[in-house]
Design an enzyme around this catalytic site. Sequence first.
Site, PDB file in Angstrom:
ATOM      1  N   GLU A 153      -3.002   3.290   8.111  1.00 41.75           N
ATOM      2  CA  GLU A 153      -1.537   3.234   7.950  1.00 41.75           C
ATOM      3  C   GLU A 153      -1.297   3.079   6.463  1.00 41.75           C
ATOM      4  O   GLU A 153      -1.504   2.007   5.905  1.00 41.75           O
ATOM      5  CB  GLU A 153      -0.963   2.030   8.722  1.00 41.75           C
ATOM      6  CG  GLU A 153      -1.102   2.123  10.228  1.00 41.75           C
ATOM      7  CD  GLU A 153      -0.216   3.194  10.852  1.00 41.75           C
ATOM      8  OE1 GLU A 153       0.717   3.683  10.181  1.00 41.75           O
ATOM      9  OE2 GLU A 153      -0.468   3.555  12.009  1.00 41.75           O
ATOM     10  N   CYS A 161       6.730  -0.066   3.594  1.00 40.96           N
ATOM     11  CA  CYS A 161       6.261   1.329   3.591  1.00 40.96           C
ATOM     12  C   CYS A 161       7.343   2.237   4.166  1.00 40.96           C
ATOM     13  O   CYS A 161       7.385   3.421   3.888  1.00 40.96           O
ATOM     14  CB  CYS A 161       4.981   1.444   4.405  1.00 40.96           C
ATOM     15  SG  CYS A 161       5.169   0.776   6.057  1.00 40.96           S
TER      16      CYS A 161
HETATM   17  P1  NAD Z   1      -3.283  -2.389  -1.072  1.00 45.11           P
HETATM   18  O1  NAD Z   1      -3.797  -1.065  -0.650  1.00 45.11           O
HETATM   19  O2  NAD Z   1      -3.390  -2.748  -2.505  1.00 45.11           O
HETATM   20  O3  NAD Z   1      -4.041  -3.555  -0.289  1.00 45.11           O
HETATM   21  C1  NAD Z   1      -4.118  -3.564   1.116  1.00 45.11           C
HETATM   22  C2  NAD Z   1      -5.315  -4.385   1.542  1.00 45.11           C
HETATM   23  O4  NAD Z   1      -6.508  -3.777   1.069  1.00 45.11           O
HETATM   24  C3  NAD Z   1      -5.323  -5.817   1.010  1.00 45.11           C
HETATM   25  O5  NAD Z   1      -5.866  -6.662   1.998  1.00 45.11           O
HETATM   26  C4  NAD Z   1      -6.263  -5.722  -0.171  1.00 45.11           C
HETATM   27  O6  NAD Z   1      -6.887  -6.947  -0.477  1.00 45.11           O
HETATM   28  C5  NAD Z   1      -7.284  -4.706   0.325  1.00 45.11           C
HETATM   29  N1  NAD Z   1      -7.981  -3.976  -0.726  1.00 45.11           N
HETATM   30  C6  NAD Z   1      -7.530  -3.656  -1.967  1.00 45.11           C
HETATM   31  N2  NAD Z   1      -8.474  -2.965  -2.621  1.00 45.11           N
HETATM   32  C7  NAD Z   1      -9.523  -2.813  -1.782  1.00 45.11           C
HETATM   33  C8  NAD Z   1     -10.791  -2.159  -1.890  1.00 45.11           C
HETATM   34  N3  NAD Z   1     -11.168  -1.516  -2.977  1.00 45.11           N
HETATM   35  N4  NAD Z   1     -11.609  -2.211  -0.819  1.00 45.11           N
HETATM   36  C9  NAD Z   1     -11.234  -2.854   0.292  1.00 45.11           C
HETATM   37  N5  NAD Z   1     -10.064  -3.481   0.449  1.00 45.11           N
HETATM   38  C10 NAD Z   1      -9.209  -3.460  -0.573  1.00 45.11           C
HETATM   39  O7  NAD Z   1      -1.797  -2.479  -0.533  1.00 45.11           O
HETATM   40  P2  NAD Z   1      -0.728  -3.634  -0.768  1.00 45.11           P
HETATM   41  O8  NAD Z   1      -0.285  -3.577  -2.185  1.00 45.11           O
HETATM   42  O9  NAD Z   1      -1.226  -4.925  -0.210  1.00 45.11           O
HETATM   43  O10 NAD Z   1       0.450  -3.146   0.204  1.00 45.11           O
HETATM   44  C11 NAD Z   1       1.368  -2.203  -0.159  1.00 45.11           C
HETATM   45  C12 NAD Z   1       0.961  -0.824   0.352  1.00 45.11           C
HETATM   46  O11 NAD Z   1       0.761  -0.867   1.767  1.00 45.11           O
HETATM   47  C13 NAD Z   1       2.049   0.214   0.141  1.00 45.11           C
HETATM   48  O12 NAD Z   1       1.461   1.416  -0.279  1.00 45.11           O
HETATM   49  C14 NAD Z   1       2.668   0.361   1.524  1.00 45.11           C
HETATM   50  O13 NAD Z   1       3.312   1.589   1.753  1.00 45.11           O
HETATM   51  C15 NAD Z   1       1.470   0.205   2.384  1.00 45.11           C
HETATM   52  N6  NAD Z   1       1.881  -0.159   3.743  1.00 45.11           N
HETATM   53  C16 NAD Z   1       1.769   0.781   4.725  1.00 45.11           C
HETATM   54  C17 NAD Z   1       2.186   0.472   6.011  1.00 45.11           C
HETATM   55  C18 NAD Z   1       2.080   1.482   7.119  1.00 45.11           C
HETATM   56  O14 NAD Z   1       2.177   1.068   8.270  1.00 45.11           O
HETATM   57  N7  NAD Z   1       1.896   2.757   6.850  1.00 45.11           N
HETATM   58  C19 NAD Z   1       2.700  -0.804   6.296  1.00 45.11           C
HETATM   59  C20 NAD Z   1       2.796  -1.734   5.270  1.00 45.11           C
HETATM   60  C21 NAD Z   1       2.367  -1.395   3.994  1.00 45.11           C
END
Ligand code: NAD
Length: 475
Positions: free
Chosen positions: A248, A282
Amino acid sequence: MKYRSELFIGGQWVGGTSTVPVRDPALDETIAEVAVAGEDECAQAVDAASSALGPWAARAPRERAEILRRAFELMTAEAGQIAELIVRENGKVLADARAEVTYAAEFFRWFAEEAVRVQGDYRLAPGGDKRIIVTHQPVGVSLLITPWNFPAAMATRKIGPALAAGCSVVLKPATETPLTALAIADVLWRAGVPDGVVNVVVAAPTAQRVREMLHDPRVTNLSFTGSTEVGRVLLHEAADQVVRTSMELGGNAPFLVLAGADVTAAVQGAMVAKLRNGGAACTAANRFYVHRSVAKEFTSALANAMAGLKVGPGLDPSSEIGSLVSTAERGKVAELVERATGAGARPVSGGSVPAGAGAFYPPTVLADVAPDADILDVEIFGPVAPIVTFDDEEEAVARANGTPFGLISYVYSGDLRRGLQVADRLESGMVAVNRGVLSDPAAPFGGYKQSGLGREGGFDGIHEFLETKYIAADV
Ligand code: NAD
């Protein structure tokens, strides 16, 4: 404020290798120190999930359902405390946090109901030589990774179907918002989830710990919610062991206001689509395409409504817009607005960083945004509405689709039939027609293109945690 700050592994609350501070971004202060899992703790979490898997998968679906139902009831009864944790670690206002807890708890109720309704198939093969029996089995130990913007709902949207399907899980919440995830683990534990079925680890360094878990052959499924950038990295990581993935990812939602739309309704919808969670969603409307015949009226009504909102700390009940999750996130939003105004966009409300502590940014409307402006290409993740005027509906639909993302779109039309025709042509997994919000645990949530793979919620959600098995039996 009561909270859990240890790791949750094998039904025990345990310490980690170090701790990480959790910050309240509105008050600019540290509110907790949370245990961090190193390599050993992450391996222990996978051990615990792996040992718990067989007995949990063997429990009657009705028993799993009743535990999830109890979790729904506990979470609903404790909604106030959980909402407060969300406000403190995320910055959103209390009303948004309460709405999130209600939405989050509903995933436990919905999947309690789905646990007992997984259907199979039994039929005679067309050639008449055998019976085709199709059944479903839990995919196994699932690694769940969640973002900071909906710390409760993104966790329950995964844990609910995983547990209903008979999987055990290791949840790695975002480092910014671990307290909510730990509170949910506590709810599940009290609801009767057996030891090891749910484990929660705040892991660091994140990339390395997640890589190790994805290379443990006992982890067979990854469910990730977060940015497309990180999702892409994880898809590569998951490839080595061919771990099944649900993604997602990010969005870039267009919000179309067609000629003849009810402008008052469109502004009301825009306020929700843009400002739920302070714009850090999102699903947030990211780009407004408004027909020239209604553009002036829409822009000034939206700017008035947005300028009238009270910005302040989330726990203050009079605040309508809270703080962003960090000053770093606020910096990204401010830079996007500066670049847009530098390229000719006109701020009609907001548009500059306020003085004082806290990661606040004012609700901002930008008019006269050029159709090729940078701000239309990225997720703003803040309370900023860039408006582009259009003359031709075809052109507006083409612009709406001119992005690698395809999570959600919004259409306002005075003619429902035309609105639905446009909805058919929009390249996104979800379309809200004459509505500013569409998320519902009973509906499939997910994106086209680079916004993701798979669906959460609805009837599809449980299948992200089930394998399909075909058994051929002799006639
Ligand atoms: P992010 O991708 O930075 O982080 C998400 C998760 O991944 C966190 O737990 C983070 O610690 C982990 N993470 C970060 N780097 C990683 C790596 N290299 N390896 C493994 N894990 C890693 O996202 P964010 O800033 O926390 O959230 C915002 C983003 O999430 C936006 O792009 C938003 O659109 C998206 N989002 C999507 C949905 C959906 O349902 N499509 C819902 C909510 C948020």
